[in-house]
Design an enzyme around this catalytic site. Structure first.
Site, short mmCIF file in Angstrom:
data_model
loop_
_atom_site.label_atom_id
_atom_site.label_comp_id
_atom_site.label_asym_id
_atom_site.label_seq_id
_atom_site.Cartn_x
_atom_site.Cartn_y
_atom_site.Cartn_z
N SER A 122 8.58 -3.96 0.65
CA SER A 122 8.70 -3.26 2.06
C SER A 122 10.41 -2.85 2.34
CB SER A 122 8.00 -3.74 3.12
OG SER A 122 7.62 -3.09 4.23
N GLU B 56 -0.96 4.23 0.18
CA GLU B 56 0.19 4.29 0.99
C GLU B 56 0.74 5.23 1.50
OE1 GLU B 56 2.51 0.54 0.89
OE2 GLU B 56 1.53 0.30 -1.23
N HIS C 68 -0.44 -2.11 1.27
CA HIS C 68 1.10 -2.53 1.27
C HIS C 68 1.49 -3.93 1.07
CE1 HIS C 68 5.09 -1.47 2.79
NE2 HIS C 68 5.15 -2.66 3.68
#
Length: 350
Positions: free
Chosen positions: A170, A267, A297
């Site tokens: 991320s 996503e 995610h």
């Protein structure tokens, strides 16, 4: 600040692979994210302060056990702390620098300890998990500086630069690329590879807003992404940051080591990953983009119970090891081996 992208040169093509969804568990995980996490993050976008949530997450994560034989040692880097995490079969022929996600504002060593332990197990390497400072204490550039301190620590332990792999999830994926770009721009030795799990690559929301995945994403909304963009800008103003920030997707990507990007098919970050893969390839960087059907995610964090997540972690481990130089290093230094021995004696999980 990194340099903007140069003109394209189509020498290389990114290797794109799509993996099917095969388990009910992954579908259940996606459903849970849509019904619980996504509304919570959308609510946060109206008042983006997460300090209390971060503390709750840390207290919960501290109660989770690690796989038997995993060892953890606290490391002081100067600007921040880190943890040296080692799975039972980890070897000393390389190391991983791990940069955790959390939108630059939440998560910690505790929240990512199990995912870091899984990274050590699948790569068969010890991992330095950096507890970099976050917003609003520092800007993104301050975080990059903390992460560079972790890279230098690994070099000081005797690990050659081409035996250090950078892995981030991320927002940590953003930092993974930013660290590599900073190393290149400062003419420092480059790592062996970069891996991004659902990496954030662009703070701008326009590409995300135009994406067919913007409404399908199981976790993020365009509004939440815009709130993060505004928060980063606000912190920049607080710190009187100078110059224009160039996000990894718009940077000059020449000279980076091989890259693996793993992304869930729905996503909101997927379009950025696809553009990034093309730009990396155009810059001559060996690149693999893996699209995992129906996965959420950073689904790799569920590797202990979701089969697709476990498979993705095995892919990650193979990629990391395949980009280490062949043969044994001229000497993983005694310092590095002694550090591992201290980890075994100072803290053991399971």
């Amino acid at each position: 600040m990194t340099s903007p992208a140069r003109s394209r040169c189509a020498d290389t093509t990114a290797l794109r692979t799509k993996f099917p969804r095969t388990s009910r568990r992954s579908a259940a995980l996606a459903g849970g994210m849509r019904s619980v996490a996504k509304p919570a993050l959308n609510a946060w976008s109206y008042a983006p302060v997460l300090s209390k949530l971060s503390r709750v997450m840390d207290r919960t994560a501290d109660r989770l056990t690690l796989p038997n034989g995993t060892t953890v040692e606290t490391v002081q880097l100067g600007p921040c702390d880190a943890e040296w995490v080692r799975a039972p079969r980890a070897r000393d022929d390389g190391a991983v620098l791990y940069l955790h996600g959390g939108a630059f504002i939440v998560c910690s060593l505790a929240s990512h300890r199990r995912l870091v332990a899984a990274t050590s197990r699948t790569s068969r390497l010890p991992v330095l998990n950096v507890d970099f400072r976050m917003l609003p204490e520092v800007t993104i550039e301050g975080m990059v500086g903390d992460c560079l301190a972790g890279y230098r620590w690994l070099l000081d332990q005797g690990y050659a630069h081409d035996r250090i792999s950078i892995v981030g999830d991320s927002a940590g994926g953003y930092l993974a690329f930013a660290v590599a770009l900073a190393l290149r721009d400062e003419h420092l030795p480059m790592p062996a590879s970069i891996t991004g799990m659902s990496p954030l690559l662009d703070l701008d929301v326009e590409r995300k807003k135009a994406s067919p995945h913007s409404e399908k994403c199981d976790l993020f909304t365009v509004r939440a992404c815009r709130a993060l963009q505004q928060l980063v800008s606000h912190v920049d103003d607080l710190h009187e940051a100078q110059g224009e920030r160039v996000c990894p997707i718009d940077a000059d990507l020449h000279g980076l080591p091989p890259v693996l990007i793993q992304m869930g098919s729905r996503e909101i970050l997927r379009p950025d990953a696809e553009v990034m893969a093309d730009r990396l390839a155009a810059a001559g960087v060996p690149t693999q983009l893996q699209i995992w059907t129906g996965q959420v995610h950073v689904f790799q964090a569920a590797a202990s119970w979701v089969p697709e997540a476990a498979a993705a972690m095995r892919e990650l481990g193979r990629f990391v090891r395949s980009n280490l130089p062949a043969g044994q290093p001229s000497g993983s230094s005694r310092v590095a081996r002694d550090s591992s021995a201290r980890a075994a004696s100072s803290s053991s999980a399971g």
